[in-house]
Scaffold this active site. Structure first.
Site, short mmCIF file in Angstrom:
data_model
loop_
_atom_site.label_atom_id
_atom_site.label_comp_id
_atom_site.label_asym_id
_atom_site.label_seq_id
_atom_site.Cartn_x
_atom_site.Cartn_y
_atom_site.Cartn_z
N PHE A 189 -3.89 11.99 0.62
CA PHE A 189 -2.34 11.30 0.69
C PHE A 189 -1.98 12.81 1.33
O PHE A 189 -1.74 13.28 0.14
CB PHE A 189 -1.67 10.88 -0.53
N ASP A 214 -3.70 21.18 0.08
CA ASP A 214 -2.28 21.04 -0.17
C ASP A 214 -1.78 20.87 -1.37
O ASP A 214 -2.45 20.54 -2.35
CB ASP A 214 -2.62 18.95 0.40
N LYS A 228 8.10 19.39 -1.61
CA LYS A 228 8.13 19.31 -2.76
C LYS A 228 9.52 19.96 -3.74
O LYS A 228 10.28 20.13 -3.66
CB LYS A 228 7.40 18.27 -3.71
C1 LIG Z 1 -0.37 16.25 -1.78
C2 LIG Z 1 0.65 15.86 -0.22
N1 LIG Z 1 1.50 16.20 0.64
C3 LIG Z 1 1.99 16.01 1.25
C4 LIG Z 1 3.13 14.82 0.77
C5 LIG Z 1 4.48 14.94 2.08
O1 LIG Z 1 5.72 15.15 1.51
P1 LIG Z 1 6.71 14.95 2.31
O2 LIG Z 1 6.76 13.48 1.32
O3 LIG Z 1 7.74 15.17 1.85
O4 LIG Z 1 6.11 14.31 3.82
C6 LIG Z 1 2.58 14.45 0.07
C7 LIG Z 1 4.28 13.52 -0.76
O5 LIG Z 1 3.74 12.64 -1.42
C8 LIG Z 1 1.85 14.83 -0.86
O6 LIG Z 1 1.76 14.10 -1.89
#
Ligand SMILES: Cc1ncc(COP(=O)(O)O)c(C=O)c1O
Length: 404
Positions: free
Chosen positions: A145, A230, A259
């Site tokens: 994700f 990530d 976040k």
């Molecule tokens: C590992 C990871 N990458 C990227 C994102 C995407 O972040 P955003 O919702 O701020 O676009 C999330 C969101 O839950 C995430 O958990």
């Protein structure tokens, strides 16, 4: 309180009527919060065990972060990147130092950080590695994700996230998460990056087998491929270290952060990497009007300073052990598995008992907020300011829900 005096039902209905149904929120309408606790429009208090999917690592309205935001609101909020401002350099320098990298590229949302990572890796591939034009590929993991943009959902394996959003962006290869042999096989001379979550959050807090991240690091170095971690959800103290990669002593080529970087106040994301990687970008090739704005930088600099003390990482490590031990004690009593690291846990409920959604609704009734994912799994990710007593309280409520 008698039922028809409650404000919640009408507020839920009103929201349903006027919003796209791209979320399925629990029927709780929050109006204020402090630390690990939120209060709804009817005055009921809940222990927040989701913490905005880790966007609230420092709790709701951390005094230092709120003070930084207030002070900055009174001075300067936005310049665009057409000009510099006095909060920018400190933020970039201090975040780069926290990451052990030379450069930082600030954006707003997590998805934008991921998109940035993909663009930088492709450009690095063409300009530095010498991949023929248009041939770059990036290897990602099943169950990933990384966000919701059209490019990112192009390499999602979740049909809800992906179906009917095509045509999809090409250039991605998907391999099973945790499988080093499959990853080795997937990399070829046109591979520019391996993009992974060091722990898969949305998938249910899936921790890869010991040695996997070290193996990925070695492989990427050997094959001249960038390792992009990530750490948008796993990073910034959540797992008991600044970055989840640290659990295997691994340093990726690029960190994707988001976040918690915004302190639960403003959306702030960033890519951190060394000059040989991020240096490929030239003016006009990437950006965002709000990326690195003064308010974001003022708050995020304080976030970096809170992390630089190590206090939150230590709390997460110590309290995480208590949380994980408490939850493991429920295996066989309604839970079939518990995964996690630090203050981050994925709980698999016996599907014969109830769905994850049902469990979260019952937890809500008991004053604990959490979020389900994929069937019978729920995630707990409380703010790192949570206390021992509050952890025990959360675990006791999970136990009570499982006991029916
Ligand atoms: C590992 C990871 N990458 C990227 C994102 C995407 O972040 P955003 O919702 O701020 O676009 C999330 C969101 O839950 C995430 O958990």
């Amino acid at each position: 309180m008698i039922e028809d005096m409650l404000r919640t039902p009408a507020a839920v209905q009103d929201a349903e009527r006027h919003t796209a149904h791209n979320y399925h929120p629990l029927p709780v309408v929050i109006s204020s919060a402090e630390g690990a606790w939120v209060t709804d429009v009817d005055g009921r208090r809940y222990l927040d065990c989701l913490a905005g999917y880790s966007a609230l690592n420092f709790g709701h309205r951390h005094p230092t972060l709120i003070a930084a935001a207030h002070a900055q609101l009174d001075k300067l909020t936005l310049t665009s990147r057409a000009f510099l401002h006095d909060q920018f350099a400190d933020f970039c320098r201090e975040l780069a130092a926290l990451c052990g990298k030379n450069l930082v590229l600030p954006m707003n949302t997590g998805a934008e950080a991921v998109e940035t990572g993909i663009k930088v890796a492709r450009k690095w591939g063409y300009q530095v590695k010498g991949v023929p034009a248009g041939q770059a590929n990036i290897v990602v993991a099943e169950g990933n994700f990384h966000g919701r943009t059209t490019t990112i959902v192009s390499f999602s394996t979740d049909s809800d996230a992906r179906a009917d959003f095509g045509p999809y962006t090409p250039g991605f290869r998907i391999v099973p998460y945790g499988d080093l042999a499959a990853l080795t096989e997937a990399i070829d001379e046109h591979t520019v990056a391996v993009l992974l979550e060091p722990i898969q959050g949305e998938q249910g807090v899936v921790v890869p087998p010991e040695g996997y991240l070290r193996g990925v690091r070695l492989l990427c170095t050997e094959r001249n491929v960038l390792f992009i971690a990530d750490e948008i959800q796993s990073g910034l103290g959540r797992t008991g270290t600044t970055f989840a990669c640290e659990h295997e002593g691994v340093v990726p080529d690029m960190y994707l952060l988001g976040k918690a970087l915004g302190g639960g106040i403003v959306p702030v994301s960033a890519v951190a990497a060394d000059t040989d990687v991020l240096g490929v970008l030239q003016p006009g090739q990437h950006g965002s009007t709000f990326g690195g704005n003064p308010l974001a930088c003022a708050v995020a600099t304080e976030v970096v300073r809170l992390l630089a003390t190590g206090e939150f990482q230590r709390r997460s490590a110590a309290l995480g052990e208590r949380l994980q031990a408490g939850l493991r004690g429920l295996i066989g009593k309604g839970l079939v598995a518990v995964r996690g690291r630090g203050l981050w846990a994925g709980l698999d409920i016996d599907p014969a008992l109830m769905s994850g959604r049902e469990a979260c609704e019952r937890l809500m009734e008991r004053g604990v907020l959490a979020k389900d994912t994929h069937g019978s799994t729920i995630r707990l990710a409380p703010p790192l300011v949570i206390t021992e007593e509050e952890i025990d309280h959360a675990v006791a409520q999970v136990a009570a829900v499982l006991a029916g």
